[in-house]
Scaffold this motif. Sequence first.
Motif, mmCIF file in Angstrom:
data_model
loop_
_atom_site.group_PDB
_atom_site.id
_atom_site.type_symbol
_atom_site.label_atom_id
_atom_site.label_comp_id
_atom_site.label_asym_id
_atom_site.label_seq_id
_atom_site.Cartn_x
_atom_site.Cartn_y
_atom_site.Cartn_z
ATOM 1 N N TRP A 1 -7.206 14.036 3.603
ATOM 2 C CA TRP A 1 -8.209 13.040 3.238
ATOM 3 C C TRP A 1 -9.458 13.746 2.709
ATOM 4 O O TRP A 1 -9.650 14.936 2.923
ATOM 5 C CB TRP A 1 -8.553 12.151 4.439
ATOM 6 C CG TRP A 1 -9.146 12.893 5.593
ATOM 7 C CD1 TRP A 1 -10.461 13.154 5.849
ATOM 8 C CD2 TRP A 1 -8.411 13.514 6.676
ATOM 9 N NE1 TRP A 1 -10.605 13.882 7.003
ATOM 10 C CE2 TRP A 1 -9.372 14.108 7.537
ATOM 11 C CE3 TRP A 1 -7.058 13.606 6.987
ATOM 12 C CZ2 TRP A 1 -8.994 14.791 8.686
ATOM 13 C CZ3 TRP A 1 -6.690 14.299 8.133
ATOM 14 C CH2 TRP A 1 -7.637 14.865 8.974
ATOM 15 N N LYS B 1 0.833 -1.203 0.000
ATOM 16 C CA LYS B 1 0.000 0.000 0.000
ATOM 17 C C LYS B 1 0.866 1.251 0.000
ATOM 18 O O LYS B 1 0.544 2.230 -0.678
ATOM 19 C CB LYS B 1 -0.918 -0.008 1.228
ATOM 20 C CG LYS B 1 -2.068 -0.995 1.137
ATOM 21 C CD LYS B 1 -2.956 -0.887 2.363
ATOM 22 C CE LYS B 1 -4.169 -1.812 2.246
ATOM 23 N NZ LYS B 1 -5.050 -1.727 3.440
ATOM 24 N N GLN B 2 1.967 1.214 0.774
ATOM 25 C CA GLN B 2 2.852 2.363 0.821
ATOM 26 C C GLN B 2 3.491 2.614 -0.534
ATOM 27 O O GLN B 2 3.616 3.760 -0.984
ATOM 28 C CB GLN B 2 3.935 2.148 1.889
ATOM 29 C CG GLN B 2 4.898 3.321 2.057
ATOM 30 C CD GLN B 2 4.218 4.586 2.516
ATOM 31 O OE1 GLN B 2 3.187 4.531 3.185
ATOM 32 N NE2 GLN B 2 4.780 5.724 2.155
ATOM 33 N N ALA C 1 -3.979 12.437 -0.167
ATOM 34 C CA ALA C 1 -3.024 11.678 0.643
ATOM 35 C C ALA C 1 -1.589 12.141 0.417
ATOM 36 O O ALA C 1 -0.741 11.968 1.295
ATOM 37 C CB ALA C 1 -3.150 10.183 0.340
ATOM 38 N N THR C 2 -1.298 12.727 -0.743
ATOM 39 C CA THR C 2 0.070 13.171 -1.019
ATOM 40 C C THR C 2 0.500 14.298 -0.084
ATOM 41 O O THR C 2 1.700 14.535 0.087
ATOM 42 C CB THR C 2 0.215 13.653 -2.476
ATOM 43 O OG1 THR C 2 -0.663 14.761 -2.709
ATOM 44 C CG2 THR C 2 -0.106 12.528 -3.445
ATOM 45 N N HIS D 1 0.920 4.085 -2.749
ATOM 46 C CA HIS D 1 0.708 5.476 -2.374
ATOM 47 C C HIS D 1 1.832 6.364 -2.915
ATOM 48 O O HIS D 1 1.585 7.444 -3.452
ATOM 49 C CB HIS D 1 0.638 5.580 -0.855
ATOM 50 C CG HIS D 1 0.591 6.991 -0.338
ATOM 51 N ND1 HIS D 1 -0.463 7.845 -0.593
ATOM 52 C CD2 HIS D 1 1.475 7.704 0.400
ATOM 53 C CE1 HIS D 1 -0.225 9.013 -0.034
ATOM 54 N NE2 HIS D 1 0.949 8.962 0.575
ATOM 55 N N GLU D 2 3.075 5.885 -2.780
ATOM 56 C CA GLU D 2 4.204 6.653 -3.302
ATOM 57 C C GLU D 2 4.130 6.769 -4.825
ATOM 58 O O GLU D 2 4.447 7.817 -5.392
ATOM 59 C CB GLU D 2 5.511 5.989 -2.880
ATOM 60 C CG GLU D 2 5.771 6.078 -1.370
ATOM 61 C CD GLU D 2 6.958 5.244 -0.950
ATOM 62 O OE1 GLU D 2 7.521 4.530 -1.825
ATOM 63 O OE2 GLU D 2 7.349 5.297 0.239
ATOM 64 N N GLU E 1 -6.350 9.958 -3.509
ATOM 65 C CA GLU E 1 -4.908 9.804 -3.678
ATOM 66 C C GLU E 1 -4.210 11.162 -3.666
ATOM 67 O O GLU E 1 -3.142 11.320 -3.069
ATOM 68 C CB GLU E 1 -4.608 9.071 -4.987
ATOM 69 C CG GLU E 1 -5.000 7.599 -4.982
ATOM 70 C CD GLU E 1 -4.192 6.795 -3.981
ATOM 71 O OE1 GLU E 1 -3.083 7.232 -3.599
ATOM 72 O OE2 GLU E 1 -4.668 5.731 -3.559
#
Length: 380
Positions: free
Chosen positions: A337, A145-146, A332-333, A149-150, A329
């Motif tokens: 949220w 997930k990380q 989240a950067t 996300h990255e 997304e």
Amino acid sequence: MTISSADRRLRVLHVEDSELDHQLILAQLRRAGLNLDVLRVDTLAEVTRCLNEPWDAIISDYNLPGFSGLVVLDMLKESRRVVPFVLVSGEIGEDTAVAAMRTGASDYLLKNNLARLAPALMHAIEASETQRARQESERELLKSKQRLHELAGHLQTSVEMERAAIAREIHDDVGGSLTALKFDLAWMARHAQDAAVLQRVQSALETVSNAIEASQRIMHNLRPAILEQGLVAAVQWMSMRFERRTGIITSMRTSHEQIQLPPGVPLVAYRTAQEALTNVSKHANATKVDIELSVDSGVLTLEVSDNGQGLSPADLAKARSFGIRGLHERAATVGGWVDLSSNSRGTSLILSVPLEAGGALLDDEEASHVTHDPSAWGSA
């Protein structure tokens, strides 16, 4: 998974001060067909030293010289290692047994009834291995997930950089060429003698002017240079432009006229508002939109709500709802949220971003000296 003597040799730490009891337990386990390497220790110092070694299981007496089996169990918990712990005692009260199980013991037995020891030990080992496998899977899932996300953050940054590059090309090449063409047409209009030629030149001038306006609109969408004036000014400009283009009444409220934000946050908030207004114009059938931008208790909040027909749960759960996923997304950067709620009276989208120490409010004097980081939306 079933553990048998053919699978592997089990390493067991036995915390026991009686050699006779140790031999009885060892014989009981070997009689059950278990292939074992067993080490007996009877002091707290030995237990401390041995807990750092890899063990398949720990069997412990309750009453030991100067300490108890529950102390060993507490030490095992503090080490954060997943090792099955079986408490074996000559006599143990029900309250003590319950306390041991609540603390994390795998099982407890009485020394006068060791027939259940081998099955209990095997079950405890299997359960701990299942737990370790689950923890490893959870760690791998978290890493995955990380990484995703990255990757999403990298893609968002890459998209913004590409948009900025395209906007520069439109400004430098297309915009420059159209402007030069407009000057030439204007010269021709001033010197044309024939009425038909003059009419065609005027028509061409109108077409070029429309093309220049279109290129400017595309540049604004690709690279919101208005953000150089601050997020509040950019959202106000966007709301007025949206109302002018769609005819939907749009009101914008803000708690402060100037907000200094960490790099990246203004662009995220701007794009979120842009996506929300785009969805309103396409799907909501709304007649009114309210936008609220505020900072309270160190959290930036952007809310876009409308009085449209709303979204059904099926719409929100669509497998290809990439617009909504993209908002999550993107938020989240910057550690934020997005909350989306909808019913028959309309839809509300809320972006929340906790601000660091740099995300402070400015007074009027400070606001006049604000320099926004252009890297937040792509350098010029």
